[in-house]
Design a protein around this motif. Sequence first.
Motif, PDB file in Angstrom:
ATOM      1  N   CYS A 251      14.321 133.282 -19.385  1.00 39.39           N
ATOM      2  CA  CYS A 251      15.323 132.505 -18.532  1.00 39.39           C
ATOM      3  C   CYS A 251      15.320 130.906 -19.005  1.00 39.39           C
ATOM      4  CB  CYS A 251      14.870 132.472 -16.773  1.00 39.39           C
ATOM      5  SG  CYS A 251      15.751 131.293 -15.884  1.00 39.39           S
ATOM      6  N   GLU A 253      16.141 128.529 -17.467  1.00 42.18           N
ATOM      7  CA  GLU A 253      15.673 127.327 -16.454  1.00 42.18           C
ATOM      8  C   GLU A 253      14.131 127.400 -16.205  1.00 42.18           C
ATOM      9  OE1 GLU A 253      17.652 125.147 -14.770  1.00 42.18           O
ATOM     10  OE2 GLU A 253      19.324 125.832 -15.801  1.00 42.18           O
ATOM     11  N   CYS A 254      13.704 128.633 -16.058  1.00 37.59           N
ATOM     12  CA  CYS A 254      12.103 128.732 -15.728  1.00 37.59           C
ATOM     13  C   CYS A 254      11.217 129.396 -16.581  1.00 37.59           C
ATOM     14  CB  CYS A 254      12.160 129.426 -14.205  1.00 37.59           C
ATOM     15  SG  CYS A 254      12.407 131.195 -14.317  1.00 37.59           S
ATOM     16  N   CYS A 271      17.079 136.926 -13.039  1.00 40.92           N
ATOM     17  CA  CYS A 271      15.862 136.050 -13.244  1.00 40.92           C
ATOM     18  C   CYS A 271      14.983 136.159 -11.935  1.00 40.92           C
ATOM     19  CB  CYS A 271      15.998 134.695 -13.729  1.00 40.92           C
ATOM     20  SG  CYS A 271      14.481 133.689 -13.616  1.00 40.92           S
ATOM     21  N   GLY A 273      12.335 134.799 -11.393  1.00 38.58           N
ATOM     22  CA  GLY A 273      11.793 133.402 -11.182  1.00 38.58           C
ATOM     23  C   GLY A 273      12.768 132.673 -10.138  1.00 38.58           C
ATOM     24  N   CYS A 274      13.859 132.644 -10.650  1.00 38.36           N
ATOM     25  CA  CYS A 274      15.031 131.856 -10.098  1.00 38.36           C
ATOM     26  C   CYS A 274      15.855 132.438  -8.722  1.00 38.36           C
ATOM     27  CB  CYS A 274      16.185 131.323 -10.884  1.00 38.36           C
ATOM     28  SG  CYS A 274      15.551 130.343 -12.333  1.00 38.36           S
TER      29      CYS A 274
HETATM   30 ZN   LIG Z   1      14.738 131.734 -14.015  1.00 36.51          ZN
END
Ligand SMILES: [Zn+2]
Length: 276
Positions: A251, A253-254, A271, A273-274
């Motif tokens: 991802c 972002e993360c 994702c 995580g997000c």
């Molecule tokens: Zn993410």
Amino acid sequence: MFELPEIITLARQMNQSMRGNVIREGRLGNSPHKFVWYNRTHAEFADLTREKTIGEARAKGKWLFVPLDPGYMLLLGECGGKLLIHPAGSKPPDKYHLFLLFENGSFMTHTTQMWGAMELFEQGQEQERQYVKGMRTTPVELEFTPDYFSALIENLAKAEKRSVKSLLTQDQLIPGLGNAIAQDILYRARLHPRHPIDDLDLDQKMKLYDAIQFTLRAAIENGGRNDEVDLYNNPGGYVRLMDQHAVGKPCPECGEKIEKIQYLGGACYLCPGCQK
Ligand SMILES: [Zn+2]
């Protein structure tokens, strides 16, 4: 399948390339297809379209309204595949479900995938058609405000249990959105597809509203998704963040790996995580 950005792109391009064209000959498909919905026989369609002039095409939700003046409206909806304009002298595709030959020699063909409506109405009658009549506010209309969106969620949550994926993809609650663009909207809103709508706090609702607006605008400005083609057979310029190509990649972002799950009649890419 075409979603709102592709339908808006097609309407804009039809107005550039087909508006004012006079129909020499209109034909329904040369290839029988169980899931193409027609409301005219071959003979009726040919009779009613002859010498009609293409008016200003308009997009609403997943529907394309093309006036055939005087008096008629061609309605194309819930479709995908290829809707193409061909220059005079070019070779038609082997299979098509709709064909309009113009006096200037150019022609339009539509070959759908899956299903789709290709119907001809007396002008005004198309508004009575199922799914067109009573269509809810679409997200590109001025009336689609944060207040409207909050009230829509509240009313739906009172009626039955729904997830955010259901809100974005089922029953045309937000007309024009579909399974493709919904993936990026949910990623940008940081929401898991299964997240119940009655559990959204105000901040999440507004993030979702902003994600709908941002994602639609980006897809419209780029001429639709790159896994669909436009009226000139060119792929759109909008590349999805969340699709089969993203699976297993980190991802942006993360850094967690993008996953694919099956949920509500289709694949979801997310994702972990997000989008918890
Ligand atoms: Zn993410």
